[in-house]
Design an enzyme around this catalytic site. Structure first.
Site, PDB file in Angstrom:
ATOM      1  N   GLY A  27       0.823  -1.217   0.000  1.00 56.11           N
ATOM      2  CA  GLY A  27       0.000   0.000   0.000  1.00 56.11           C
ATOM      3  C   GLY A  27       0.852   1.260   0.000  1.00 56.11           C
ATOM      4  O   GLY A  27       2.088   1.191   0.006  1.00 56.11           O
ATOM      5  N   TYR A  44     -15.443   1.725   7.506  1.00 53.49           N
ATOM      6  CA  TYR A  44     -14.042   2.046   7.838  1.00 53.49           C
ATOM      7  C   TYR A  44     -13.946   2.504   9.294  1.00 53.49           C
ATOM      8  O   TYR A  44     -13.136   1.976  10.064  1.00 53.49           O
ATOM      9  CB  TYR A  44     -13.539   3.140   6.897  1.00 53.49           C
ATOM     10  CG  TYR A  44     -12.062   3.438   6.997  1.00 53.49           C
ATOM     11  CD1 TYR A  44     -11.113   2.541   6.513  1.00 53.49           C
ATOM     12  CD2 TYR A  44     -11.614   4.644   7.541  1.00 53.49           C
ATOM     13  CE1 TYR A  44      -9.747   2.829   6.579  1.00 53.49           C
ATOM     14  CE2 TYR A  44     -10.255   4.938   7.609  1.00 53.49           C
ATOM     15  CZ  TYR A  44      -9.334   4.030   7.128  1.00 53.49           C
ATOM     16  OH  TYR A  44      -7.990   4.318   7.191  1.00 53.49           O
TER      17      TYR A  44
END
Ligand code: UDP
Length: 320
Positions: free
Chosen positions: A11, A155
């Site tokens: 990432g 999230y």
């Protein structure tokens, strides 16, 4: 040197973390299932004998890696989709279940490995646990203002669960674990199409397309350059007596989104016009980290100012 595991190693932040850990002499395993990460971020590290990338989903059974991980002493959990932009295929809005699971089941799996290996653990939480905050700046003792079932909840609540289970392992099993809350971060290796404010504005400005400010642009964010953040993450793991601590990591230099658009447009000397689009649901109005705790516990403070960081980020996007 010790062996570390970086979940989410392909990432944006994870890849910078791997690179820095290798420079510091660690042996690094990077795990990623590549749903939002990108192997291209690790290109520079291929061929480094202290580095190994393993394509793996941490929500699944990790028993086959037991042998390989027997020497791991430090586990960084950086794995999660992180963009809230529903227009981006890479956002957590488009990976809602994966986002919930990687921060819950994924965290549980990594904590079990940490416990079994008697290793140290770091959970990458987020300023999103504060939701749309009623107090500013946000300090670690503020409990937040989160919509538990809105679009961003996949999230926000996942990160809150991740924090809770990390602390449960610290309290119940004496695991050496800490939590960092990452505020908006930018820099090279951001995905061009992830829909975040900095990547969108820079790419729009470079391509002469309209710079899309959502709402009236009066909402604020405090932008931290990735090298500063990585420095903080490393200190949060390796500085002694940080187990059980929750630490904000970010740059307190707060700007409105309209200001960010104007700065980027000017730096690129772009002809793009600034346009205004609908504000996404539950978009936080203010975000500004109180970093006094990280300053005193870690002797850490961000060093890169916004213009300097944006310059490097613009150079990166010109090159990809
Ligand atoms: N934003 C914007 N235009 C864009 C992308 C984002 O105005 O093209 C705004 C977004 O609504 C939010 C802020 O910029 O207020 C930061 O958005 P981002 O997706 O980077 O992260 P967030 O802080 O919301 O998690």
């Amino acid at each position: 040197m010790a062996t570390v595991l970086v979940a989410g190693g392909a990432g944006f932040i994870g890849s910078h973390l791997c690179e820095k850990l290798l420079v510091e002499g660690y042996k690094v395993f990077a795990l990623d299932n590549l749903i939002t990460g990108d192997k291209g971020n690790l290109e520079k590290l291929n061929g480094n004998s202290s580095f190994e990338f393993i394509e793996k989903d941490i929500t699944k059974d990790l028993a086959d890696l037991k042998e390989k991980f027997s020497e791991v002493k430090f586990i960084f959990h950086m794995a999660s989709p992180a963009s809230p932009n529903k227009k981006s295929l890479k956002s957590y809005i488009n990976f809602p279940i994966e986002t919930l699971l990687v921060n819950s089941v994924g965290t549980y799996n990594l904590l079990n490995i940490t416990h079994n290996l008697n290793a140290k653990f770091l959970f990458a939480s987020s300023s999103e646990v504060y939701g749309d905050p009623n107090v500013t700046p946000q300090s670690e003792d503020y409990f937040g203002n989160v919509n538990p079932n809105g679009v961003r909840s996949v999230y926000d609540e996942a990160k809150r669960f991740g924090e809770a289970i990390t602390m449960a392992f610290v309290r119940k099993h004496d695991v050496d674990g800490r939590i960092i809350r990452i505020f908006n971060t930018y820099g090279p290796n951001m995905q061009k199409d992830d829909g975040r404010v900095v990547s969108n504005f820079i790419n729009q400005a470079l391509e002469g397309k309209p710079i899309t400010v959502y709402g009236d642009g009066s909402q604020t964010r405090s932008l931290c350059f990735v090298s500063d953040l990585v420095e903080g993450i490393i200190k949060a793991m390796f500085v002694q007596k940080t187990s059980g601590e929750v630490m904000n990591l970010g740059n307190p230099n707060e700007k409105t989104i309209l200001e960010v658009a104007q700065i980027i447009k000017k730096m690129i000397d772009s002809n793009s016009e600034i346009t205004f689009e609908e504000l996404p649901q539950d978009d936080p109005k203010k975000r500004n980290p109180d970093i006094r705790k990280a300053k005193s516990l870690l002797s850490w403070t961000p060093q890169v100012n916004l213009e300097e960081g944006l310059k490097k980020t613009i150079e990166y996007f010109r090159s990809v």
